[in-house]
Write an enzyme that holds these catalytic residues in place. Structure first.
Site, PDB file in Angstrom:
ATOM      1  N   ASP A   1     -78.891  44.544 -22.229  1.00 22.81           N
ATOM      2  CA  ASP A   1     -78.196  45.712 -21.290  1.00 22.81           C
ATOM      3  C   ASP A   1     -79.256  46.706 -20.777  1.00 22.81           C
ATOM      4  OD1 ASP A   1     -78.112  46.239 -23.960  1.00 22.81           O
ATOM      5  OD2 ASP A   1     -77.025  48.118 -23.413  1.00 22.81           O
TER       6      ASP A   1
ATOM      7  N   GLU B   1     -76.282  44.933 -28.917  1.00 22.14           N
ATOM      8  CA  GLU B   1     -75.408  46.147 -28.526  1.00 22.14           C
ATOM      9  C   GLU B   1     -75.333  46.099 -26.849  1.00 22.14           C
ATOM     10  OE1 GLU B   1     -75.872  51.115 -29.187  1.00 22.14           O
ATOM     11  OE2 GLU B   1     -77.169  49.677 -29.955  1.00 22.14           O
TER      12      GLU B   1
ATOM     13  N   HIS C   1    -100.780  18.194 -51.516  1.00 26.39           N
ATOM     14  CA  HIS C   1    -100.961  17.296 -50.251  1.00 26.39           C
ATOM     15  C   HIS C   1    -100.211  15.776 -50.550  1.00 26.39           C
ATOM     16  CE1 HIS C   1    -102.257  15.182 -46.863  1.00 26.39           C
ATOM     17  NE2 HIS C   1    -103.448  14.565 -47.347  1.00 26.39           N
TER      18      HIS C   1
ATOM     19  N   HIS D   1     -99.920  10.805 -40.879  1.00 32.04           N
ATOM     20  CA  HIS D   1    -100.871  11.098 -42.204  1.00 32.04           C
ATOM     21  C   HIS D   1     -99.942  11.636 -43.357  1.00 32.04           C
ATOM     22  CE1 HIS D   1    -104.678  12.883 -43.857  1.00 32.04           C
ATOM     23  NE2 HIS D   1    -103.896  12.522 -44.824  1.00 32.04           N
TER      24      HIS D   1
ATOM     25  N   GLU E   1     -78.658  23.244 -45.547  1.00 32.00           N
ATOM     26  CA  GLU E   1     -78.865  24.121 -47.018  1.00 32.00           C
ATOM     27  C   GLU E   1     -80.195  24.142 -47.636  1.00 32.00           C
ATOM     28  OE1 GLU E   1     -77.161  26.166 -50.103  1.00 32.00           O
ATOM     29  OE2 GLU E   1     -76.399  25.813 -48.114  1.00 32.00           O
TER      30      GLU E   1
END
Length: 524
Positions: free
Chosen positions: A483, A290, A131, A206, A156
């Protein structure tokens, strides 16, 4: 004198006095002291804030029953000694409490974060939880006070977060702060449940809770999260949008942000022309591959045949690798289900001790039948992705997209619209196609990838899952392009805006299907 409670705390050797004084426990105590000193220098646990907990790793003890060490509350974290740590059973019962110290030290008290830490252990099977009160984890939640999530992509350091890669979108839920730490427990648990892929939860104004399988995993991810939070803050100060792939200028209601206008307003507030009466731009566009971005012929005449002729060679060359072992495990499970359901082309796979050649031959027969039937199943798609990866790496394959696709992706990114891919092909296969396309690497324009792990493309629930994942207020803010009529129908039922792509080689559509159609992305 420190307090030790052994009897009645639970079963097993982990709760004996000898084990509490064991080398494993002592080393974990020392480790926590060292980590807290390091975290203090990073600004994560200053002013007695922040905390850490680690399970005592022991292969002979099931993880849920392993001892838990937890730092005390309200103490100078950088000055803690190994004996200051609390020791708890797997269910949270205190087995050891540190001895009181003379004035001005406070009477010892277990971390106020304890119930939140326990939720991470219970719901995520974590090995450690950190934490942090790091200032960047606090400020990043203030940039947009109404946001319930922090999102970032194409950085990255995302690769350091469990289950994520550079091209993925990292999503961290944000919960609202309360006056007392333990009052956050329910909202933290709800966030953990709602975001199964998350390894962190931000608390507005916080800090952040971060967990991992081990202390190394938790620490590594914590460092990456803080880097990404800091990067987002600095990008925002520069007027750049950290949540889009190209990190371009932040869009506001007037268009591109000026030098002093760092208000991130999503594209749903923008229109193509404020005087034209056109519909608002979508917040997100989700694309099928596709027949939408890519000719069907590329998949049926190039990718599928390549996988079919290469499967035996691939399995033979990689048989003993962890990746292929996992692929074979998935295939065995799928084939067993197919045999029970009488699926055509399914043949039994002999056990491993029958020999490598016999196992591979049976797997090849099943995979060929799956490919021939164009089955949309994870076991097949995962293996195909690994086979295609080799093909792309060896320059035997090149992804193909329609000529209008790159320009549209660039335009949408310039407008601040996030673009995602949803295909029955694996996420790996999707990244390979767009990362090695006939128009170069297009992944810089894509915020994320979805595959059948979110569900079948013809099921409405899949699109509900996607809506929850991309962070829009309403599903109608998403435009889905496909499609396939059945996919369009499922997406529409989930509330998404839908258009159908009509490309050369695509299958016929039902008459009076009721959807808008396009023949090029330039029409969107």
């Amino acid at each position: 004198m420190a307090t030790v409670a052994v009897n009645g705390a639970g079963p097993g050797i982990a709760h004996t006095q000898a084990y509490l004084e064991s080398k494993a426990v002592k080393e974990t105590r020392v480790l926590m002291s060292e980590l807290c000193r390091q975290f203090y220098t990073l600004g994560w646990v200053s002013g007695t804030g922040g905390s850490i907990t680690i399970k005592v790793h022991d292969d002979s003890i099931p993880k849920p029953q392993q001892l838990i060490l937890m730092s005390p509350s309200g103490v100078q974290k950088e000055r803690m000694e190994p004996e200051d740590m609390y020791v708890m059973s797997g269910n949270g019962s205190i087995l050891y409490s540190p001895s009181p110290k003379p004035y001005p030290h406070k009477f010892p008290k277990c971390s106020d974060c304890a119930p939140l830490f326990m939720k991470s252990y219970e719901m995520r099977n974590a090995g450690a939880v950190i934490h942090s009160h790091g200032i960047d984890s606090c400020l990043v939640t203030m940039i947009n006070p109404n946001s319930k999530e922090f999102r970032i992509t194409h950085m990255e350091m995302i690769k350091g977060i469990q289950g994520h890669g550079y091209y993925d979108e990292l999503v961290v839920p944000i919960i609202e702060n309360t006056a007392y730490e333990n009052e956050l427990t329910d909202s933290l648990a709800k966030a953990i449940e709602a975001y199964p892929k998350a390894t962190a939860v931000l608390v507005r104004n916080h800090g952040v809770y971060i967990w991992g399988d081990s202390w190394i995993s938790a620490k590594t991810q914590a460092e990456c999260y803080h880097y990404l939070f800091d990067a987002a803050i600095k990008l925002n100060q520069l007027g750049l949008d950290w949540s889009t792939p190209n990190h371009g200028p932040i869009q506001n209601a007037k268009g591109i942000s000026g030098s002093n206008e760092y208000i991130n307003i999503t594209p749903k507030a923008m229109t193509r022309d404020s005087n034209s009466g056109s519909d608002p731009l979508p917040s997100c566009i989700v694309l099928d591959i596709e027949g939408t971005t890519t000719p069907i012929s590329f998949v049926t005449e190039i990718l599928f045949p390549y996988a079919r002729v290469s499967v035996g060679r691939h399995l033979s060359a990689t048989y003993d690798t962890a990746e292929t072992k996992e692929d074979i495990k998935l295939l065995r499970s799928q084939i067993q289900d197919d045999l029970q359901q009488g699926v055509a082309g399914a043949v039994p796979v002999p056990p491993d001790d029958a020999g490598k050649e016999e196992v591979i031959a049976a797997l090849v027969a099943n995979v060929e039948a799956m490919i021939k039937a164009d089955r949309k199943i994870t076991a097949l798609k995962q293996l195909q992705g690994h086979i295609w990866r080799t093909g792309f790496e060896n320059n035997e394959l090149e992804g193909v997209v329609f000529d209008d696709v790159p320009e549209a992706l660039e335009k949408w990114n310039a407008l601040g619209i996030k673009v995602y891919i949803y295909s029955s092909g694996s996420r790996l296969a999707q990244r390979l196609i767009f990362g090695n396309s006939n128009h170069g690497d297009l992944r810089k324009y894509l915020s994320g990838f979805f595959d059948t792990a979110v569900g079948n493309k013809r099921e409405t629930q899949s699109y509900i899952e996607i809506t929850d994942s991309v962070g829009v207020d309403k599903p109608s803010e998403i435009l889905f392009v496909t499609d396939v009529y059945q996919e369009a129908t499922a997406a529409k039922a989930a509330g998404l805006d839908v258009v159908i792509s009509v490309r050369p080689g695509n299958g016929p559509l039902p008459e009076n299907h009721g959807f808008k159609t396009i023949t090029s992305f330039a029409e969107i």
